[in-house]
Design a protein around this motif. Structure first.
Motif, PDB file in Angstrom:
ATOM      1  N   MET A  18       0.818  -1.218   0.000  1.00 32.55           N
ATOM      2  CA  MET A  18       0.000   0.000   0.000  1.00 32.55           C
ATOM      3  C   MET A  18       0.854   1.272   0.000  1.00 32.55           C
ATOM      4  O   MET A  18       0.510   2.242  -0.681  1.00 32.55           O
ATOM      5  CB  MET A  18      -0.989  -0.002   1.181  1.00 32.55           C
ATOM      6  N   ASP A  19       1.964   1.260   0.726  1.00 28.92           N
ATOM      7  CA  ASP A  19       2.847   2.440   0.706  1.00 28.92           C
ATOM      8  C   ASP A  19       3.437   2.642  -0.691  1.00 28.92           C
ATOM      9  O   ASP A  19       3.496   3.768  -1.200  1.00 28.92           O
ATOM     10  CB  ASP A  19       3.994   2.279   1.716  1.00 28.92           C
ATOM     11  N   LEU A  20       3.868   1.548  -1.328  1.00 28.85           N
ATOM     12  CA  LEU A  20       4.451   1.678  -2.665  1.00 28.85           C
ATOM     13  C   LEU A  20       3.381   2.105  -3.671  1.00 28.85           C
ATOM     14  O   LEU A  20       3.643   2.936  -4.549  1.00 28.85           O
ATOM     15  CB  LEU A  20       5.101   0.348  -3.100  1.00 28.85           C
ATOM     16  N   HIS A  21       2.173   1.565  -3.511  1.00 27.63           N
ATOM     17  CA  HIS A  21       1.100   1.951  -4.433  1.00 27.63           C
ATOM     18  C   HIS A  21       0.757   3.438  -4.291  1.00 27.63           C
ATOM     19  O   HIS A  21       0.504   4.115  -5.290  1.00 27.63           O
ATOM     20  CB  HIS A  21      -0.146   1.090  -4.197  1.00 27.63           C
ATOM     21  N   THR A  22       0.792   3.936  -3.052  1.00 26.83           N
ATOM     22  CA  THR A  22       0.528   5.372  -2.842  1.00 26.83           C
ATOM     23  C   THR A  22       1.520   6.209  -3.658  1.00 26.83           C
ATOM     24  O   THR A  22       1.151   7.225  -4.250  1.00 26.83           O
ATOM     25  CB  THR A  22       0.648   5.713  -1.339  1.00 26.83           C
ATOM     26  N   ILE A  23       2.759   5.762  -3.720  1.00 25.30           N
ATOM     27  CA  ILE A  23       3.781   6.496  -4.477  1.00 25.30           C
ATOM     28  C   ILE A  23       3.577   6.281  -5.984  1.00 25.30           C
ATOM     29  O   ILE A  23       3.533   7.232  -6.760  1.00 25.30           O
ATOM     30  CB  ILE A  23       5.197   6.029  -4.058  1.00 25.30           C
ATOM     31  N   MET A  24       3.401   5.028  -6.390  1.00 23.46           N
ATOM     32  CA  MET A  24       3.404   4.721  -7.831  1.00 23.46           C
ATOM     33  C   MET A  24       2.052   4.990  -8.502  1.00 23.46           C
ATOM     34  O   MET A  24       1.944   4.880  -9.730  1.00 23.46           O
ATOM     35  CB  MET A  24       3.869   3.283  -8.064  1.00 23.46           C
ATOM     36  N   SER A  25       1.049   5.377  -7.725  1.00 19.24           N
ATOM     37  CA  SER A  25      -0.214   5.795  -8.332  1.00 19.24           C
ATOM     38  C   SER A  25      -0.306   7.321  -8.365  1.00 19.24           C
ATOM     39  O   SER A  25      -1.298   7.873  -8.836  1.00 19.24           O
ATOM     40  CB  SER A  25      -1.410   5.213  -7.554  1.00 19.24           C
ATOM     41  N   ASP A  26       0.731   8.002  -7.864  1.00 20.95           N
ATOM     42  CA  ASP A  26       0.721   9.467  -7.792  1.00 20.95           C
ATOM     43  C   ASP A  26       1.272  10.041  -9.108  1.00 20.95           C
ATOM     44  O   ASP A  26       2.448   9.829  -9.422  1.00 20.95           O
ATOM     45  CB  ASP A  26       1.582   9.913  -6.596  1.00 20.95           C
ATOM     46  N   PRO A  27       0.449  10.767  -9.859  1.00 22.47           N
ATOM     47  CA  PRO A  27       0.913  11.276 -11.163  1.00 22.47           C
ATOM     48  C   PRO A  27       2.127  12.187 -11.052  1.00 22.47           C
ATOM     49  O   PRO A  27       2.929  12.269 -11.980  1.00 22.47           O
ATOM     50  CB  PRO A  27      -0.293  12.060 -11.696  1.00 22.47           C
ATOM     51  N   ARG A  28       2.294  12.863  -9.897  1.00 22.77           N
ATOM     52  CA  ARG A  28       3.476  13.731  -9.741  1.00 22.77           C
ATOM     53  C   ARG A  28       4.750  12.895  -9.696  1.00 22.77           C
ATOM     54  O   ARG A  28       5.753  13.223 -10.335  1.00 22.77           O
ATOM     55  CB  ARG A  28       3.369  14.546  -8.445  1.00 22.77           C
ATOM     56  N   ALA A  29       4.708  11.782  -8.952  1.00 27.91           N
ATOM     57  CA  ALA A  29       5.891  10.925  -8.829  1.00 27.91           C
ATOM     58  C   ALA A  29       6.156  10.165 -10.130  1.00 27.91           C
ATOM     59  O   ALA A  29       7.303   9.837 -10.436  1.00 27.91           O
ATOM     60  CB  ALA A  29       5.705   9.954  -7.672  1.00 27.91           C
ATOM     61  N   MET A  30       5.101   9.888 -10.908  1.00 26.72           N
ATOM     62  CA  MET A  30       5.240   9.033 -12.095  1.00 26.72           C
ATOM     63  C   MET A  30       5.367   9.837 -13.387  1.00 26.72           C
ATOM     64  O   MET A  30       5.415   9.267 -14.473  1.00 26.72           O
ATOM     65  CB  MET A  30       4.033   8.100 -12.185  1.00 26.72           C
ATOM     66  N   ARG A  31       5.451  11.156 -13.267  1.00 26.73           N
ATOM     67  CA  ARG A  31       5.422  12.016 -14.454  1.00 26.73           C
ATOM     68  C   ARG A  31       6.477  11.626 -15.501  1.00 26.73           C
ATOM     69  O   ARG A  31       6.217  11.663 -16.698  1.00 26.73           O
ATOM     70  CB  ARG A  31       5.623  13.461 -14.000  1.00 26.73           C
ATOM     71  N   TYR A  32       7.667  11.285 -15.052  1.00 28.68           N
ATOM     72  CA  TYR A  32       8.745  10.957 -16.004  1.00 28.68           C
ATOM     73  C   TYR A  32       9.159   9.491 -15.902  1.00 28.68           C
ATOM     74  O   TYR A  32      10.267   9.134 -16.294  1.00 28.68           O
ATOM     75  CB  TYR A  32       9.964  11.849 -15.725  1.00 28.68           C
ATOM     76  N   TRP A  33       8.300   8.642 -15.355  1.00 29.90           N
ATOM     77  CA  TRP A  33       8.617   7.217 -15.208  1.00 29.90           C
ATOM     78  C   TRP A  33       8.458   6.536 -16.556  1.00 29.90           C
ATOM     79  O   TRP A  33       7.874   7.089 -17.490  1.00 29.90           O
ATOM     80  CB  TRP A  33       7.678   6.604 -14.154  1.00 29.90           C
ATOM     81  N   SER A  34       8.979   5.315 -16.663  1.00 30.10           N
ATOM     82  CA  SER A  34       8.948   4.611 -17.958  1.00 30.10           C
ATOM     83  C   SER A  34       7.614   3.912 -18.215  1.00 30.10           C
ATOM     84  O   SER A  34       7.424   3.305 -19.255  1.00 30.10           O
ATOM     85  CB  SER A  34      10.094   3.605 -18.010  1.00 30.10           C
TER      86      SER A  34
END
Ligand SMILES: CC(C)(COP(=O)(O)OP(=O)(O)OC[C@H]1O[C@@H](n2cnc3c(N)ncnc32)[C@H](O)[C@@H]1OP(=O)(O)O)[C@@H](O)C(=O)NCCC(=O)NCCS
Length: 177
Positions: A18-34
């Motif tokens: 759940m902690d990782l999902h909170t990060i990886m579902s956040d568009p700000r954190a994922m803006r430049y992800w692959s």
């Protein structure tokens, strides 16, 4: 586990979902992800399953704050022996945590793979926070390429950076246990 001044770096476990999902579902954190921000926990679960399976041989860690343990605020390390990756929750950006984590991890990644000449990074050129972080860690710009990732129908470019073994510093943080 590695302790730095402010961080606990420890292997991934499935309870981190759940902690990782909170990060990886956040568009700000994922803006430049692959890949795109995770829409459902199943996507993060697949990602985390891969991380947990790689624990014995990967120099990759979940990050907790020593001042507020029990919540994963990011992950950092080498997801394969010669390539670094990291993501932190936007709540904790701008405090030097990514730099502190990677300063402890990168020398260990070199120590773990004695024949590795360099550790690389592949970054979206628009991701200036990431490029600045890598340059502070001693990475050098090595090249660039166009249309390297397609994320939700949009092609993005890459800049490639590299940290030669000789530029990596010795491990400084303590390893309890
Ligand atoms: C890229 C990313 C990891 C950077 O994380 P971060 O924790 O904010 O980065 P740092 O820890 O190095 O610090 C950033 C800023 O804090 C400042 N800082 C450094 N040490 C500090 C300290 N002890 N106290 C306060 N601020 C500090 C730095 O000067 C830096 O500012 P600058 O970039 O204007 O020079 C983060 O933005 C992120 O997770 N982005 C989304 C995922 C991503 O794009 N990953 C990379 C894919 S290639």
């Amino acid at each position: 586990m590695i302790l730095t001044d402010r961080l606990i770096l420890r292997p991934a476990r499935m309870e981190d979902l759940m902690d990782l999902h909170t990060i990886m579902s956040d568009p700000r954190a994922m803006r430049y992800w692959s890949h795109a921000a995770h829409a459902g926990t199943e996507r993060t679960e697949r990602y985390l399953t891969g991380m947990v399976a790689a624990v014995p041989e990967a120099e990759e860690y979940m990050v907790e704050l020593r001042a507020a343990p029990g919540r994963v605020v990011g992950k950092a390390g080498c997801w394969r022996p010669d390539e670094v990756g990291y993501i932190f929750h936007p709540d904790v950006w701008g405090k030097g945590y990514a730099y502190e984590a990677l300063s402890a991890i990168l020398p260990r990644a070199f120590a773990r793979s004695p024949d590795l000449p360099a550790i690389t990074a592949d970054v979206d050129p628009r991701n200036t926070a990431s490029v600045r972080l890598l340059e502070r860690l001693g990475f050098e710009l090595r090249g660039r390429a166009e249309n390297t990732f397609e994320v939700e129908g949009v092609w993005t470019d890459s800049v490639f950076l590299s940290l030669p073994r000789a530029r990596s510093v010795s491990p400084a943080a303590s390893i309890p246990g």
